[in-house]
Design a protein around this motif. Structure first.
Motif, PDB file in Angstrom:
ATOM      1  N   ASN A 260       0.835  -1.219   0.000  1.00  0.00           N
ATOM      2  CA  ASN A 260       0.000   0.000   0.000  1.00  0.00           C
ATOM      3  C   ASN A 260       0.863   1.260   0.000  1.00  0.00           C
ATOM      4  OD1 ASN A 260      -2.392  -1.448  -0.001  1.00  0.00           O
ATOM      5  ND2 ASN A 260      -2.521  -1.537   2.238  1.00  0.00           N
ATOM      6  N   GLN A 262       3.908   1.524  -1.265  1.00  0.00           N
ATOM      7  CA  GLN A 262       4.457   1.673  -2.613  1.00  0.00           C
ATOM      8  C   GLN A 262       3.410   2.237  -3.571  1.00  0.00           C
ATOM      9  OE1 GLN A 262       6.036  -2.343  -3.407  1.00  0.00           O
ATOM     10  NE2 GLN A 262       8.061  -1.373  -3.568  1.00  0.00           N
ATOM     11  N   LEU A 263       2.173   1.746  -3.416  1.00  0.00           N
ATOM     12  CA  LEU A 263       1.093   2.229  -4.284  1.00  0.00           C
ATOM     13  C   LEU A 263       0.839   3.716  -4.049  1.00  0.00           C
ATOM     14  CD1 LEU A 263      -1.031   1.440  -6.380  1.00  0.00           C
ATOM     15  CD2 LEU A 263      -2.590   0.886  -4.491  1.00  0.00           C
ATOM     16  N   ASP A 264       0.829   4.127  -2.773  1.00  0.00           N
ATOM     17  CA  ASP A 264       0.631   5.546  -2.465  1.00  0.00           C
ATOM     18  C   ASP A 264       1.762   6.395  -3.044  1.00  0.00           C
ATOM     19  OD1 ASP A 264      -1.683   5.016  -1.114  1.00  0.00           O
ATOM     20  OD2 ASP A 264      -0.738   4.962   0.881  1.00  0.00           O
ATOM     21  N   ASN A 265       2.994   5.900  -2.936  1.00  0.00           N
ATOM     22  CA  ASN A 265       4.131   6.645  -3.487  1.00  0.00           C
ATOM     23  C   ASN A 265       4.017   6.792  -4.998  1.00  0.00           C
ATOM     24  OD1 ASN A 265       5.307   6.977  -0.992  1.00  0.00           O
ATOM     25  ND2 ASN A 265       6.603   5.144  -1.163  1.00  0.00           N
ATOM     26  N   GLN A 266       3.597   5.714  -5.670  1.00  0.00           N
ATOM     27  CA  GLN A 266       3.441   5.785  -7.126  1.00  0.00           C
ATOM     28  C   GLN A 266       2.347   6.774  -7.513  1.00  0.00           C
ATOM     29  OE1 GLN A 266       2.800   1.754  -8.394  1.00  0.00           O
ATOM     30  NE2 GLN A 266       4.955   1.159  -8.135  1.00  0.00           N
ATOM     31  N   LEU A 267       1.226   6.724  -6.738  1.00  0.00           N
ATOM     32  CA  LEU A 267       0.139   7.658  -7.031  1.00  0.00           C
ATOM     33  C   LEU A 267       0.587   9.102  -6.812  1.00  0.00           C
ATOM     34  CD1 LEU A 267      -2.907   5.776  -5.449  1.00  0.00           C
ATOM     35  CD2 LEU A 267      -2.455   6.129  -7.877  1.00  0.00           C
ATOM     36  N   ASN A 268       1.343   9.322  -5.729  1.00  0.00           N
ATOM     37  CA  ASN A 268       1.845  10.678  -5.471  1.00  0.00           C
ATOM     38  C   ASN A 268       2.795  11.138  -6.562  1.00  0.00           C
ATOM     39  OD1 ASN A 268       0.415  10.972  -3.091  1.00  0.00           O
ATOM     40  ND2 ASN A 268       2.055  10.080  -1.836  1.00  0.00           N
ATOM     41  N   GLN A 269       3.644  10.224  -7.058  1.00  0.00           N
ATOM     42  CA  GLN A 269       4.557  10.581  -8.147  1.00  0.00           C
ATOM     43  C   GLN A 269       3.787  10.928  -9.421  1.00  0.00           C
ATOM     44  OE1 GLN A 269       7.324   7.370  -8.619  1.00  0.00           O
ATOM     45  NE2 GLN A 269       8.432   7.822  -6.726  1.00  0.00           N
ATOM     46  N   ILE A 270       2.754  10.107  -9.717  1.00  0.00           N
ATOM     47  CA  ILE A 270       1.935  10.385 -10.916  1.00  0.00           C
ATOM     48  C   ILE A 270       1.243  11.730 -10.781  1.00  0.00           C
ATOM     49  CG2 ILE A 270      -0.093   9.641 -12.213  1.00  0.00           C
ATOM     50  CD1 ILE A 270       0.737   6.739 -11.519  1.00  0.00           C
ATOM     51  N   ARG A 271       0.708  12.001  -9.554  1.00  0.00           N
ATOM     52  CA  ARG A 271       0.018  13.275  -9.323  1.00  0.00           C
ATOM     53  C   ARG A 271       1.004  14.444  -9.437  1.00  0.00           C
ATOM     54  NH1 ARG A 271      -1.708  12.056  -4.797  1.00  0.00           N
ATOM     55  NH2 ARG A 271      -3.710  11.184  -5.447  1.00  0.00           N
ATOM     56  N   TYR A 274       1.800  15.006 -13.088  1.00  0.00           N
ATOM     57  CA  TYR A 274       0.664  15.646 -13.770  1.00  0.00           C
ATOM     58  C   TYR A 274       0.602  17.145 -13.439  1.00  0.00           C
ATOM     59  CZ  TYR A 274      -4.131  17.008 -14.808  1.00  0.00           C
ATOM     60  OH  TYR A 274      -5.237  17.674 -15.272  1.00  0.00           O
TER      61      TYR A 274
END
Length: 595
Positions: A260, A262-271, A274
């Protein structure tokens, strides 16, 4: 010389800031696994250190480059760089850096061995021996602790369990001594395998339990997860299945938590990416609008200025022409009256034939000046105005890029400056030819005038990479018309920059002679033709030429310089050699005053 020395000092002041900036980019990119950007910044830093003769910095950056190649699994290039820099590192006698190079070489061979590269094990064995020999005498406990961890991994990989345990435990003692507590969980994880192979499960469990406490205190989730899994294996090997099951559940819970995170970090990086892209798009749009408005404002301003200047010069030319024609008619009437009076009273009034001839020659000279003025205007003013019109039409095109618009703006600025110089010289020359000179001699600070004009010309010189060197001695006074001498100095410096190629040199200097002051302006430009020099020194207008970057020139500037210096009781000379440069030398009456 003073200007060049100042520029060298200024450049060295910014060198540490350049290194800091490159190191920050390289380090942050490395941590983000952006190895391409990290390699580019580190290569630039190494080349800068090499150009400045900073050997230790160059070797340090070479080490980092080899480590980046290791991280990208470009093992051959990493080994090449290490072997290439080892002799210089030994000669420098930097033992710590030498130890790091040997550690890195061993690490590269270990990773090659893990990927089953042929011959990697033998190379690793030799690299371990070399590194141990160097590190034993380096005196750095930090280097030795890293080597021991690497050696333990190699011995474990090759099934030498006792040696691996001894190496790991010695590294643990050093890590405790050095205060590297947060790295201990990773060593405990590596130590589990050789201890388990030796059936020393209770010792392995004690290390793992200590490691998970450290990882939990430091908040290192990946160490917590991996250690929990190994603890469950240790309890299972000791026969405590209940504890093994409990730690398996803990491992699965930590694994979900780690996933979870790692997933949050990836989402934050994508955000973040963007948001950054959206901000860049908004800034690009705003910049484009500002560039468009700036181009429009410049265009309107240039058109208005050129229109005013063109109208002014045409009005002056028309007035001078009208005045000449009026003078001609008046003199014609006077001549007719005198002729009639001579016929009627030949005894009372005589007019010498020489006087009549002189008046006719003056009229003829006035007409020649008028014709030359209109010829210059037609030839030299029409071209720049047409070029400006064409450039302004291009600016109205909407599909021009920002770079093309900026390039066009620079060209417009150069055209406007060249046309302004042309108009100024035309005004001075036309005025001198029509009305003669009005010289107002006074005591002038020649050194100050030279320094002022060198300062004004410095931006134009820097744009072409020309070194503008002021060697004129301070405190030299002359007696002359200050406005005229200022125009001469400005014209000569501008002319030198215009006809000197990129990277050239322009020097101003002078000296005191008996009764006069000497000033010279020397350049390393393209030189002048002998016939053009003769025309200038005899007062003939020279055909317009272009500078080394297509700057427009006009043949009036040097003629004005010669006539102004002559009117002030001085001398004006030119020495030139094609392809090597030109030297303009003027002398003026020295002033009796002193600072």
């Amino acid at each position: 010389m003073h200007v060049l020395f100042s520029l060298l000092i200024l450049s060295f002041q910014f060198v540490p800031q350049v290194f800091d900036s490159l190191e920050q980019v390289a380090q942050s990119s490395y941590l983000k696994a952006d190895y391409s950007a990290s390699l580019s910044a580190t290569l630039e830093a190494r080349d800068l250190a090499d150009s400045l003769g900073l050997l230790e910095k160059k070797l340090t950056y070479s080490y980092r480059i080899a480590d980046i190649y290791r991280a990208t699994e470009t093992f051959g290039e990493s080994i090449r760089i290490i072997n290439e820099n080892l002799p210089a590192t030994r000669q420098l006698k930097n033992k710590s850096l030498l130890a790091r190079f040997h550690n890195l070489r061993a690490a590269v061979y270990y990773e090659k061995m893990n990927k089953n590269h042929p011959g990697a094990r033998d190379s690793m064995e030799m690299a371990i021996r070399d590194a141990e020999s160097v590190i034993r005498t380096s005196g750095s406990e930090s280097d030795r602790s890293r080597f021991l961890v690497l050696k333990g991994a190699f011995l474990n990989k090759t099934g030498r369990w006792d040696g691996a345990v001894a190496s790991y435990e010695e590294a643990i003692d050093l890590y405790h001594k050095l205060g590297f507590h947060t790295d201990l969980p990773n060593i405990f994880l590596n130590l589990y395998e050789p201890l388990a192979a030796l059936n020393r499960h209770r010792e392995a469990l004690d290390y793992l339990l200590s490691g998970i406490q450290i990882a939990d205190s430091a908040g290192i989730l990946v160490y917590q997860k991996d250690t929990a899994f190994k603890i469950s294996l240790a309890y299972e090997a000791l026969g405590d299945l209940a504890s093994a099951l409990a730690w398996q559940r803990t491992y699965h819970s930590l694994q979900v938590k780690f996933f979870n995170l790692q997933l949050d970090n990836q989402l934050n990086q994508i955000r973040a990416v963007y948001d950054l892209k959206q901000k860049e798009a908004e800034n690009h749009l705003l910049t484009a609008r500002l560039d468009q408005q700036r181009v429009y404002n410049w265009s309107v301003g240039i058109i208005l200025v050129l229109g005013f200047l063109a109208g002014t010069i045409l009005l002056i030319a028309y007035r001078e022409k009208s005045r000449a024609e009026k003078t001609l008619r008046q003199q014609k009437r006077e001549l007719e009256t005198v002729s009639q009076q001579f016929y009627d009273t030949s005894i009372q009034l005589t007019i010498s034939g020489d006087e009549l001839k002189q008046r006719a020659e003056q009229l003829h000279a006035t007409n020649q000046v008028k014709d030359r003025l209109f010829s210059i205007i037609a030839h030299d003013l029409r071209g720049p105005v047409n070029s400006l019109q064409a450039a302004l039409l291009l600016l109205q095109e909407e599909d021009l890029s920002s770079g093309e618009r900026q390039e066009l703006m620079t060209e417009l600025n150069n055209m406007a400056r060249a046309t302004s110089d042309l108009l100024n010289n035309l005004l001075y020359w036309a005025s001198s030819q029509m009305k003669g000179f009005s010289v107002t001699p006074e005591v002038i600070d020649l050194s100050g005038l030279v320094q002022q004009n060198v300062h004004l010309a410095l931006p134009a010189a820097q744009q072409k990479g020309i070194i503008l060197m002021d060697q004129f001695p301070p405190g030299l006074l002359a007696r002359a018309d200050q406005a005229m001498v200022n125009l001469v100095i400005r014209n000569l410096i501008t002319n030198a920059i215009k006809f000197t190629p990129n990277g050239g040199l322009v020097i101003t200097g002078g000296s005191v002679l008996p009764g006069e002051v000497r000033l010279y302006i020397r350049d390393t430009g393209i030189g002048m033709k002998p016939e053009d020099i003769d025309k200038i020194l005899t007062g003939k207008v020279v055909q317009s030429t272009y500078g080394t970057k297509n700057e427009k020139g006009v043949g009036l500037g040097l003629i004005l310089c010669r006539e102004f210096i002559s009117a002030n009781g001085g001398t004006f000379s030119i020495e030139s050699e094609a392809g090597k440069g030109t030297t303009f030398t003027i002398t003026l009456p020295a002033s009796a005053d002193r600072h």
